[in-house]
Design a protein around this motif. Structure first.
Motif, mmCIF file in Angstrom:
data_model
loop_
_atom_site.group_PDB
_atom_site.id
_atom_site.type_symbol
_atom_site.label_atom_id
_atom_site.label_comp_id
_atom_site.label_asym_id
_atom_site.label_seq_id
_atom_site.Cartn_x
_atom_site.Cartn_y
_atom_site.Cartn_z
ATOM 1 N N SER A 16 0.958 -1.440 -0.282
ATOM 2 C CA SER A 16 0.363 -0.072 -0.364
ATOM 3 C C SER A 16 0.887 0.729 0.032
ATOM 4 C CB SER A 16 -0.869 0.058 1.618
ATOM 5 O OG SER A 16 -1.975 -1.372 1.171
ATOM 6 N N LEU A 17 1.820 1.503 0.269
ATOM 7 C CA LEU A 17 2.912 2.523 0.982
ATOM 8 C C LEU A 17 3.341 2.686 0.474
ATOM 9 C CD1 LEU A 17 3.633 4.721 2.475
ATOM 10 C CD2 LEU A 17 5.560 3.373 3.094
ATOM 11 N N LEU A 18 4.146 1.467 -1.221
ATOM 12 C CA LEU A 18 5.014 1.553 -2.598
ATOM 13 C C LEU A 18 3.992 2.387 -3.659
ATOM 14 C CD1 LEU A 18 7.472 1.554 -3.722
ATOM 15 C CD2 LEU A 18 6.425 -0.817 -4.415
ATOM 16 N N VAL A 19 2.669 1.511 -3.575
ATOM 17 C CA VAL A 19 1.171 2.122 -4.470
ATOM 18 C C VAL A 19 1.317 3.337 -4.427
ATOM 19 C CG1 VAL A 19 -0.510 1.699 -5.668
ATOM 20 C CG2 VAL A 19 0.919 -0.311 -4.915
ATOM 21 N N GLY A 20 1.022 3.798 -2.414
ATOM 22 C CA GLY A 20 0.491 5.344 -2.669
ATOM 23 C C GLY A 20 1.656 6.230 -2.997
ATOM 24 N N MET A 21 3.083 5.916 -2.607
ATOM 25 C CA MET A 21 3.640 7.118 -2.614
ATOM 26 C C MET A 21 4.059 7.279 -4.151
ATOM 27 S SD MET A 21 6.504 5.616 0.248
ATOM 28 C CE MET A 21 8.035 7.099 -0.484
ATOM 29 N N SER A 22 4.042 6.171 -5.437
ATOM 30 C CA SER A 22 4.116 6.539 -6.758
ATOM 31 C C SER A 22 3.548 5.895 -7.292
ATOM 32 C CB SER A 22 5.387 5.276 -7.166
ATOM 33 O OG SER A 22 4.927 4.197 -6.407
ATOM 34 N N TRP A 23 2.184 6.357 -6.590
ATOM 35 C CA TRP A 23 1.012 6.128 -7.904
ATOM 36 C C TRP A 23 0.833 6.203 -9.485
ATOM 37 C CZ3 TRP A 23 -2.457 2.005 -7.160
ATOM 38 C CH2 TRP A 23 -3.405 1.807 -7.880
ATOM 39 N N GLU A 24 0.613 8.054 -9.130
ATOM 40 C CA GLU A 24 0.509 8.837 -9.583
ATOM 41 C C GLU A 24 1.537 8.533 -11.312
ATOM 42 O OE1 GLU A 24 -1.934 10.895 -10.630
ATOM 43 O OE2 GLU A 24 -2.700 10.047 -8.680
ATOM 44 N N ASP A 25 2.602 8.048 -10.666
ATOM 45 C CA ASP A 25 3.419 7.917 -11.768
ATOM 46 C C ASP A 25 3.577 6.914 -12.219
ATOM 47 O OD1 ASP A 25 4.752 10.542 -10.616
ATOM 48 O OD2 ASP A 25 6.185 8.905 -9.146
ATOM 49 N N LEU A 26 2.934 5.869 -11.538
ATOM 50 C CA LEU A 26 3.476 4.438 -12.602
ATOM 51 C C LEU A 26 2.035 4.059 -13.114
ATOM 52 C CD1 LEU A 26 3.104 2.750 -8.979
ATOM 53 C CD2 LEU A 26 5.094 2.565 -10.539
ATOM 54 N N THR A 27 2.028 3.279 -14.441
ATOM 55 C CA THR A 27 1.260 3.045 -15.584
ATOM 56 C C THR A 27 0.452 2.091 -14.972
ATOM 57 O OG1 THR A 27 3.189 1.230 -16.156
ATOM 58 C CG2 THR A 27 2.959 3.561 -17.220
ATOM 59 N N ARG A 28 -1.036 1.931 -15.095
ATOM 60 C CA ARG A 28 -2.052 0.763 -14.403
ATOM 61 C C ARG A 28 -0.833 -0.103 -14.723
ATOM 62 N NH1 ARG A 28 -7.933 1.145 -17.484
ATOM 63 N NH2 ARG A 28 -8.204 2.803 -16.129
ATOM 64 N N PRO A 29 -1.167 -1.042 -15.858
ATOM 65 C CA PRO A 29 -0.470 -2.647 -15.902
ATOM 66 C C PRO A 29 0.511 -2.511 -14.337
ATOM 67 C CG PRO A 29 -0.189 -1.582 -18.306
ATOM 68 C CD PRO A 29 -0.895 -0.564 -16.955
ATOM 69 N N ALA A 30 1.834 -1.276 -14.158
ATOM 70 C CA ALA A 30 2.648 -1.197 -12.911
ATOM 71 C C ALA A 30 1.838 -1.314 -12.022
ATOM 72 C CB ALA A 30 3.676 -1.088 -12.957
ATOM 73 N N ARG A 31 0.559 -0.694 -12.200
ATOM 74 C CA ARG A 31 -0.047 -0.387 -10.365
ATOM 75 C C ARG A 31 -0.907 -1.909 -10.292
ATOM 76 N NH1 ARG A 31 -3.788 4.486 -11.880
ATOM 77 N NH2 ARG A 31 -1.534 5.880 -12.013
ATOM 78 N N VAL A 32 -1.179 -2.234 -11.109
ATOM 79 C CA VAL A 32 -2.256 -3.520 -11.420
ATOM 80 C C VAL A 32 -0.884 -4.939 -10.899
ATOM 81 C CG1 VAL A 32 -3.550 -5.668 -12.576
ATOM 82 C CG2 VAL A 32 -3.801 -3.249 -12.536
#
Length: 325
Positions: free
Chosen positions: A67-83
């Motif tokens: 959750s922390l990793l995704v939250g900190m870089s959420w805007e910078d990640l592409t959708r496939p990377a988030r998923v």
């Protein structure tokens, strides 16, 4: 580790002599030998509590880290990377649960065994995996994100509960089921009060029925959750132009709890029945008097309701219904 208690040749000969003398039948001797020769699971170590806590901490750190990793870089990640990150977290939690359980066969064995530290850890890890799976699906779709996420979490939690029968999975499944109903209401029915009330009361009835029929191991928890969901749904109409059917439905559910208590004798039914009466009666009086009652009078009324409900409960407990022949 499994233990095997094998009889010595002399002990076997003594059993055979008992069969020859007619004290035991051959079938009884065979059953005794089979039972004593079969592997027996070793008892849980007295230090298993420490490993159980470490398992909980590990699962929480995996979920929190993701959750922390995704939250900190959420805007910078592409959708496939988030998923992908969320799917990786889900697989890590599932793999950890399977390793602790001893593989799929070991995980299935927990369903037929009493609760144990290993079983609780596996249940928590699978429950956390249901949460990350829901986040993964919600992050990967464009439409109906909330509905898709909660439906996925509900499905994964139910599948996990069918295998492990862990309480955390049941709690997560109940939560996601409410999320599915609320999300569907927001997406398709514009939060229509009658439909939301009907859907939540129906959902509560489903969980209550599953508990009453014995389909769930944790009957008390499922029973309480079903009644709480139904009571929450019955409160929706209080903000509408016709609040009477909100507190009326709440009172009806409360009376149903008292009636069910006579058959089920579950304390949670008695408690929630008291809560339902305590909530609905002051609401009804407030509505009928147009809010003319002052705050102290409402508090007094609530106290009277508590005393009356408590007296009814004590009477029910003192005079249980006769046993059915």
């Amino acid at each position: 580790m499994n233990e095997t208690h094998r009889l010595s040749p002399e002990q076997r000969a003594r059993l055979e002599r008992l069969a020859d003398r007619g004290v035991l039948t051959r079938e009884q001797v065979a059953a005794v030998l089979e039972e004593l020769d079969s592997p027996r699971a070793a008892p849980e170590s007295t230090g298993s509590g420490l490993w159980e806590v470490l398992g909980y901490i590990g699962g929480a750190l995996v979920l929190g880290g993701a959750s922390l990793l995704v939250g900190m870089s959420w805007e910078d990640l592409t959708r496939p990377a988030r998923v992908g990150l969320l799917v990786a977290a889900t697989l890590a939690l599932a793999a950890a649960g399977l390793v602790i359980a001893g593989g799929p066969r070991g995980a299935r064995a927990f369903a037929a065994q009493p609760a144990s530290p290993r079983g609780r850890i596996v249940g928590v890890l699978f429950a956390l995996g249901a949460c990350t799976a829901a986040l993964a699906v919600g992050s990967g779709v464009d439409a109906y994100e909330s509905l898709a996420a909660t439906a996925t979490g509900l499905l994964v939690a139910l599948l996990g509960y069918a295998v492990v029968r862990g309480l955390p999975l049941l709690v997560v499944a109940v939560g996601f089921s409410v999320g599915v109903v609320v999300s569907a209401g927001e997406e398709w029915f514009s939060e229509s009060t009658p439909l939301m009330t009907t859907a939540l009361v129906a959902l509560g009835a489903v969980w209550t029925a599953l508990a009453a029929t014995g389909a769930l191991r944790h009957r008390q928890t499922a029973l309480g959750a079903g009644v709480v969901i139904a009571l929450a749904g019955s409160q929706y109409p209080l903000t509408s132009e016709q609040p009477w059917w909100g507190y009326g439905l709440t009172l009806l559910i409360a009376l149903g709890c008292f009636a069910a208590y006579l058959a089920e004798r579950a304390a949670v039914l008695l408690v929630l029945g008291v809560v339902g009466v305590t909530v609905s009666v002051p609401e009804a009086v407030w509505d009928w008097t147009g809010g003319a009652l002052s705050g102290p009078l409402v508090v007094l009324l609530v106290g009277v309701v508590f005393l009356a409900a408590g007296g009814i409960g004590l009477r029910l407990r003192r005079n249980p219904p006769p046993l059915k022949s």
